[in-house]
Scaffold this active site. Sequence first.
Site, short mmCIF file in Angstrom:
data_model
loop_
_atom_site.label_atom_id
_atom_site.label_comp_id
_atom_site.label_asym_id
_atom_site.label_seq_id
_atom_site.Cartn_x
_atom_site.Cartn_y
_atom_site.Cartn_z
CB THR A 121 67.03 18.41 -25.97
OG1 THR A 121 65.86 17.96 -26.66
CG2 THR A 121 67.18 17.64 -24.68
CE LYS A 210 58.39 20.42 -13.40
NZ LYS A 210 58.64 21.03 -14.74
CG ASP A 238 55.33 22.24 -16.45
OD1 ASP A 238 55.03 21.78 -17.56
OD2 ASP A 238 56.51 22.47 -16.10
CG HIS A 337 62.07 27.19 -17.10
ND1 HIS A 337 63.43 26.95 -17.27
CD2 HIS A 337 61.53 25.99 -16.82
CE1 HIS A 337 63.67 25.66 -17.11
NE2 HIS A 337 62.54 25.06 -16.83
CG HIS A 366 63.93 24.33 -8.96
ND1 HIS A 366 63.35 24.89 -10.07
CD2 HIS A 366 63.81 22.97 -9.12
CE1 HIS A 366 62.90 23.93 -10.87
NE2 HIS A 366 63.16 22.76 -10.30
#
Length: 441
Positions: A121, A210, A238, A337, A366
Amino acid sequence: MSHFSPLDSIAPRSEGTARCPVRITDIQITPVAFADPPLLNSVGVHEPFALRAVVVMRTEDGTYGLGETYGDEAHLIRLRRAASFLIDADVFNPNQISALVSQSLVDDQGVGGHGTGGMVTTTSLDDRVLSGFDVACLDIQGKILGVPVSTLLGGAVREKVDFSGYLFYKWASHPERDADSWGAALDPAGIVDQARKMIRDYGFKALKLKGGVFPPEQEVEAILALRQEFPQMPLRIDPNGVWTVETAIQVGHQLESVLEYLEDPCLSIVDNAQVRKAITLPIATNMCVVSFNDLPPAIAAEAIDVVLSDHHFWGGLNRSRLLSGIAETFDLRLSMHSNSHLGISFAAMIQLAAATKSIDYACDTHWPWKRPEDDVIVPGVLAIADGSVNVPTAPGLGVELDEAALARLHQQYLDCGITRRDDTSYMRSINPSFELKSPRW
């Protein structure tokens, strides 16, 4: 000696006259939704549908360009306002495009919210709104000039772009929905099975887990199980910044001989700098360095070794070239990313990676988690084989819009009822005791 510029081919010009601008005449912003599995992370779980916004930009000569960005409601409001400012702008003038986007955001009161979902954010507002328009402009430029976007970014330095298999802890299905083809992965054995399927179907030569979902010792076990199953495979984990400095150092020591890098063990530059000084593993980030303002303090603190770039954060492909130059200057390495994305973003990532020589790690994506039928581009161009994707060489991004598919995914957006990504609220609707906490361990 006379010099020929490719811009000369846009329109006839007489001596002493400037190139004719290529004006933007229309921009359509269309929110879409596509099915997303129940992938677990440190803030909750993915909802049944992921949101994106598709940018279709058209010029006075009939050329169209594509961009893709976040689909949260607040972001859509900003995109549409920016689009109105860009009408009549020149697609070959990125400085003008950037300035107009910033101008559209001067009065941002009343919009509220970050607008991009997820857990990052602190990105630049101007850059995250600019990104989709920048990509669409480059797509148009490439089509007009008859060259791929990689050429506009300095020229391709590779014909294939390597990607890593992105492993997630996950449930077998969303509540009250049919199980997906991946099945559950809630322990080391489940993660290893998932990795086998990733490698079998896509040929990945690097794997990323992840983390931040279970206590660190359990996730260390999963990494060690992957190492035993795939002895030569580069591995990463991560935890999305939810470890304390002490935990990160402990895990770092345990996995120093196993990982190729440790991604975002802690959330802040200061904390990651402490971890980096205590371990020999490189530190990668897409959370504490997500804008140009983050680079000076991170470099000064020697907090990171690898920036996981994301053109959606950094203002598109043109400004990502600037990031690449800074990284080379300060001896930082690059990778990419990924968030849940469609084919337009995937094509943009591939074109950028093709033209960025300092990307020397396999990039995240993804793509395997998306159903093949859920996309807005004409199929057949982008495919992961042997762990990599061939860089499209057709003009522009190298992909074309499937208008029927765009309409179908837009209707799916209207029907699903989701207007902003919220992994935490969705998790709490299933597990009311779930606590959002950072650091967690």
